[in-house]
Design a protein around this motif. Structure first.
Motif, PDB file in Angstrom:
ATOM      1  N   ILE A 119       0.841  -1.315  -0.064  1.00  0.00           N
ATOM      2  CA  ILE A 119      -0.096   0.034  -0.190  1.00  0.00           C
ATOM      3  C   ILE A 119       0.998   1.266  -0.167  1.00  0.00           C
ATOM      4  CG2 ILE A 119      -1.623   1.307   1.456  1.00  0.00           C
ATOM      5  CD1 ILE A 119      -3.095  -1.375   2.187  1.00  0.00           C
ATOM      6  N   ALA A 120       1.972   1.324   0.658  1.00  0.00           N
ATOM      7  CA  ALA A 120       2.781   2.518   0.826  1.00  0.00           C
ATOM      8  C   ALA A 120       4.113   2.136  -0.174  1.00  0.00           C
ATOM      9  CB  ALA A 120       3.214   2.859   2.127  1.00  0.00           C
ATOM     10  N   ALA A 121       3.965   1.575  -1.093  1.00  0.00           N
ATOM     11  CA  ALA A 121       5.113   1.143  -1.953  1.00  0.00           C
ATOM     12  C   ALA A 121       5.595   2.533  -2.617  1.00  0.00           C
ATOM     13  CB  ALA A 121       4.801   0.061  -2.928  1.00  0.00           C
ATOM     14  N   GLY A 122       4.672   3.422  -3.028  1.00  0.00           N
ATOM     15  CA  GLY A 122       5.433   4.471  -4.173  1.00  0.00           C
ATOM     16  C   GLY A 122       4.934   5.739  -3.041  1.00  0.00           C
ATOM     17  N   ALA A 123       5.281   6.907  -3.542  1.00  0.00           N
ATOM     18  CA  ALA A 123       4.943   8.091  -2.892  1.00  0.00           C
ATOM     19  C   ALA A 123       3.704   8.544  -2.796  1.00  0.00           C
ATOM     20  CB  ALA A 123       6.146   9.107  -3.150  1.00  0.00           C
ATOM     21  N   LEU A 124       2.702   7.721  -2.555  1.00  0.00           N
ATOM     22  CA  LEU A 124       1.316   7.889  -2.609  1.00  0.00           C
ATOM     23  C   LEU A 124       0.994   9.182  -1.611  1.00  0.00           C
ATOM     24  CD1 LEU A 124      -0.562   4.499  -2.799  1.00  0.00           C
ATOM     25  CD2 LEU A 124      -0.335   6.284  -4.528  1.00  0.00           C
ATOM     26  N   ALA A 125      -0.029   9.776  -2.042  1.00  0.00           N
ATOM     27  CA  ALA A 125      -0.496  10.900  -1.235  1.00  0.00           C
ATOM     28  C   ALA A 125      -0.571  10.782   0.067  1.00  0.00           C
ATOM     29  CB  ALA A 125      -1.467  11.950  -1.826  1.00  0.00           C
ATOM     30  N   ALA A 126      -0.044  11.429   1.328  1.00  0.00           N
ATOM     31  CA  ALA A 126      -0.486  11.279   2.679  1.00  0.00           C
ATOM     32  C   ALA A 126      -1.884  11.193   2.991  1.00  0.00           C
ATOM     33  CB  ALA A 126       0.095  12.487   3.519  1.00  0.00           C
TER      34      ALA A 126
ATOM     35  N   ALA B 237       6.032   9.796   0.835  1.00  0.00           N
ATOM     36  CA  ALA B 237       5.119  10.346   1.229  1.00  0.00           C
ATOM     37  C   ALA B 237       4.828  10.608   2.816  1.00  0.00           C
ATOM     38  CB  ALA B 237       3.735  10.133   0.725  1.00  0.00           C
ATOM     39  N   VAL B 238       4.908   9.396   3.353  1.00  0.00           N
ATOM     40  CA  VAL B 238       5.076   9.510   4.945  1.00  0.00           C
ATOM     41  C   VAL B 238       6.177   9.908   5.371  1.00  0.00           C
ATOM     42  CG1 VAL B 238       4.687   7.811   6.865  1.00  0.00           C
ATOM     43  CG2 VAL B 238       3.188   7.286   4.886  1.00  0.00           C
ATOM     44  N   ALA B 239       7.215   9.408   4.968  1.00  0.00           N
ATOM     45  CA  ALA B 239       8.459  10.147   5.463  1.00  0.00           C
ATOM     46  C   ALA B 239       8.485  11.532   5.540  1.00  0.00           C
ATOM     47  CB  ALA B 239       9.680   9.588   4.788  1.00  0.00           C
ATOM     48  N   SER B 240       8.415  12.403   4.469  1.00  0.00           N
ATOM     49  CA  SER B 240       8.605  13.683   4.019  1.00  0.00           C
ATOM     50  C   SER B 240       7.509  14.430   5.142  1.00  0.00           C
ATOM     51  CB  SER B 240       8.260  14.017   2.827  1.00  0.00           C
ATOM     52  OG  SER B 240       7.203  13.859   2.204  1.00  0.00           O
ATOM     53  N   THR B 241       6.148  13.844   5.323  1.00  0.00           N
ATOM     54  CA  THR B 241       5.230  14.526   6.166  1.00  0.00           C
ATOM     55  C   THR B 241       5.026  14.060   7.745  1.00  0.00           C
ATOM     56  OG1 THR B 241       3.744  13.035   5.401  1.00  0.00           O
ATOM     57  CG2 THR B 241       3.851  14.671   4.170  1.00  0.00           C
ATOM     58  N   ASN B 242       5.932  13.445   8.178  1.00  0.00           N
ATOM     59  CA  ASN B 242       6.206  12.873   9.646  1.00  0.00           C
ATOM     60  C   ASN B 242       7.387  12.932  10.220  1.00  0.00           C
ATOM     61  OD1 ASN B 242       3.445  11.532  10.269  1.00  0.00           O
ATOM     62  ND2 ASN B 242       3.966  10.853   8.150  1.00  0.00           N
TER      63      ASN B 242
ATOM     64  N   THR C 198       7.478  13.971  -7.514  1.00  0.00           N
ATOM     65  CA  THR C 198       7.521  14.610  -6.322  1.00  0.00           C
ATOM     66  C   THR C 198       6.041  14.276  -5.456  1.00  0.00           C
ATOM     67  OG1 THR C 198       6.270  16.465  -7.244  1.00  0.00           O
ATOM     68  CG2 THR C 198       8.729  16.843  -7.370  1.00  0.00           C
ATOM     69  N   ASN C 199       6.118  14.662  -4.219  1.00  0.00           N
ATOM     70  CA  ASN C 199       4.855  14.512  -3.365  1.00  0.00           C
ATOM     71  C   ASN C 199       3.752  15.364  -4.149  1.00  0.00           C
ATOM     72  OD1 ASN C 199       5.969  12.996  -1.696  1.00  0.00           O
ATOM     73  ND2 ASN C 199       6.609  14.302  -0.060  1.00  0.00           N
ATOM     74  N   GLU C 200       3.968  16.487  -4.615  1.00  0.00           N
ATOM     75  CA  GLU C 200       2.860  17.229  -5.246  1.00  0.00           C
ATOM     76  C   GLU C 200       2.301  16.429  -6.519  1.00  0.00           C
ATOM     77  OE1 GLU C 200       5.855  18.268  -4.307  1.00  0.00           O
ATOM     78  OE2 GLU C 200       4.916  19.805  -2.537  1.00  0.00           O
ATOM     79  N   ASP C 201       3.172  15.964  -7.231  1.00  0.00           N
ATOM     80  CA  ASP C 201       2.630  14.947  -8.377  1.00  0.00           C
ATOM     81  C   ASP C 201       2.060  13.856  -7.774  1.00  0.00           C
ATOM     82  OD1 ASP C 201       4.184  16.377 -10.485  1.00  0.00           O
ATOM     83  OD2 ASP C 201       6.109  15.348 -10.081  1.00  0.00           O
ATOM     84  N   SER C 202       2.468  13.179  -6.689  1.00  0.00           N
ATOM     85  CA  SER C 202       1.743  11.992  -6.611  1.00  0.00           C
ATOM     86  C   SER C 202       0.358  12.337  -6.069  1.00  0.00           C
ATOM     87  CB  SER C 202       2.511  11.122  -5.601  1.00  0.00           C
ATOM     88  OG  SER C 202       2.471  11.921  -4.086  1.00  0.00           O
ATOM     89  N   THR C 203       0.199  13.467  -5.270  1.00  0.00           N
ATOM     90  CA  THR C 203      -1.107  13.936  -4.782  1.00  0.00           C
ATOM     91  C   THR C 203      -1.973  14.276  -6.185  1.00  0.00           C
ATOM     92  OG1 THR C 203      -0.165  14.776  -2.873  1.00  0.00           O
ATOM     93  CG2 THR C 203      -2.211  15.827  -3.507  1.00  0.00           C
ATOM     94  N   ARG C 204      -1.508  14.803  -6.912  1.00  0.00           N
ATOM     95  CA  ARG C 204      -2.424  15.188  -8.102  1.00  0.00           C
ATOM     96  C   ARG C 204      -2.579  14.031  -8.889  1.00  0.00           C
ATOM     97  NH1 ARG C 204      -0.393  15.737 -12.883  1.00  0.00           N
ATOM     98  NH2 ARG C 204       1.839  16.218 -12.143  1.00  0.00           N
TER      99      ARG C 204
END
Length: 385
Positions: free
Chosen positions: A7-14, A131-136, A364-370
């Motif tokens: 589930i967290a394998a990619g930089a999915l949005a937080a 995604a989780v690393a950069s936001t925690n 980027t995280n922004e890309d993954s969110t979008r």
């Protein structure tokens, strides 16, 4: 392969990760404050490098004095974690390694730290998607391993709060005995693949599927801002009757229910090894023009109950010994180029490894969110649940 860890394998949005339900039990993740109050050495907990211990030998002595290490979310068949853990145990038999919930997602790692804060049941270290690393980062202790300068700047937090360690390359794998050669993803439209081609999950929910979609989209002429070509291909695959949305597991691979899967090279390597013992030839390939990568990141819990052992674990993970084990498990270790330059890479493993060739495709995280939001709006409407 384990269905939760992907589930967290990619930089999915937080935000997306926050919505994922856990498949492992809360108690297995160290829930309900089952541990005793921790009594961590404050000086060791403040160490930001080996120098703060005096020497590497002093760090080893401190970690052995603690005699324990809690790791979390490390399934043994994921990127060779099993051998990595066992090799650490053999190297340091004085340190008892407790494996908390191997099936946890990246978000659940942080949840376990929150739930068990201040106790000896809290995880000492984390292995999380970007995604989780950069936001925690509030949960991480700054620490720079001895190999710090060899880690590319773009793949590490400048303060040492988290840093990339290993990545797979997105690939397509298949039962070669049954289907013969595959040279292009367009081959998957052949009727012989009826009902057997799978993404590893839904791309708006599972990291492996998300990155599989990104790879296919690039192969069909799309890019991170033009996602329609990828969706059009999967719609064509569904209309041909070849796309299956059954969850991919070792069981569906073993039974042949899943005959083709888009997945990380380290998961493909696991499938290959498992099926070889059953007399089945599982093959997989990457695409140099669409090498999608997503690094997992290592970090130390700022409230680690065993801060010295946590730092020794980090040093071990960024040693040639452990980095070669990632390579053996089908991953690309972060220090691969420096190990090639310094002749510390295992040449026999390297000769048979799946390595990046030239440029990779990352985001980027922004890309993954979008992209995730776009997939939420368009995948089910086009492909169905």
């Amino acid at each position: 392969m384990n269905s939760l860890r992907k589930i967290a394998a990619g930089a999915l949005a937080a935000a997306m990760l926050m919505s994922v339900a856990a498949c492992g039990s809360a108690n297995a993740a160290g829930g309900d404050n089952a541990g005793q109050a921790a009594d961590a050495n404050e000086e060791w907990a403040a160490a930001t490098s080996v120098a703060d211990f005096g020497s590497f030998e002093d760090l080893e002595t401190a970690a052995k004095e603690e005699g324990a290490l809690n790791v979390i979310a490390l399934p043994h068949d994921w990127s060779n974690w099993g051998e990595v853990i066992e090799t650490f145990k053999e190297k340091y038999p004085e340190i008892e390694v407790t494996e908390l919930n191997p099936n946890a997602s990246s978000k659940e790692e942080i949840d376990a730290a929150k739930t068990n804060a201040g106790t000896d049941a809290a995880p000492d270290v984390f292995d999380t998607g970007l995604a989780v690393a950069s936001t925690n980062t509030d949960y991480f202790a700054p620490y720079k391993v001895q190999a710090w300068d060899k880690i590319p700047d773009e793949l590490k937090d400048p303060d040492g709060l988290y840093y990339g360690d290993y990545t797979g390359i997105m690939s397509v794998g298949w039962n070669k005995d049954k289907y013969g050669e595959i040279e292009s993803i367009d081959d998957l439209l052949d009727p012989k693949f009826a009902g057997t081609v799978a993404l590893n999950g839904k791309p708006a929910e599972a990291g492996a599927a998300f990155n599989g979609f990104v790879m296919v989209n690039a192969l069909k002429g799309g890019d991170l801002n033009n996602l329609q070509p990828g969706l059009d291909f999967f719609k064509e695959l569904k209309d041909a009757g070849n796309l299956t949305q059954v969850d991919v597991t070792n069981g569906t691979i073993d039974s042949g229910q899943t005959g083709v899967v888009f997945d990380w090279t380290y998961n493909q390597a696991s499938y290959e090894a498992s099926l070889e013992s059953k007399g089945v030839d599982w093959e997989y390939m990457t695409f140099p023009e669409a090498q999608v990568v997503s690094y997992y990141n290592q970090s130390i819990n700022k409230d680690a109950p065993h801060p010295a052992a946590a730092r020794l674990w980090m040093e071990y993970l960024y040693s040639p010994e452990a980095q070669n084990l990632w390579l053996k498990g089908g991953s690309n270790p972060i220090l691969l180029q420096s190990m090639i330059d310094e002749d510390t890479v295992d040449q026999e493993i390297l000769a048979n490894a799946d390595v990046l060739e030239g440029d990779s495709l990352s985001y980027t995280n922004e890309d993954s969110t979008r992209i995730t939001e776009w997939l939420q709006e368009n995948w089910d409407a086009t492909i169905g649940n």
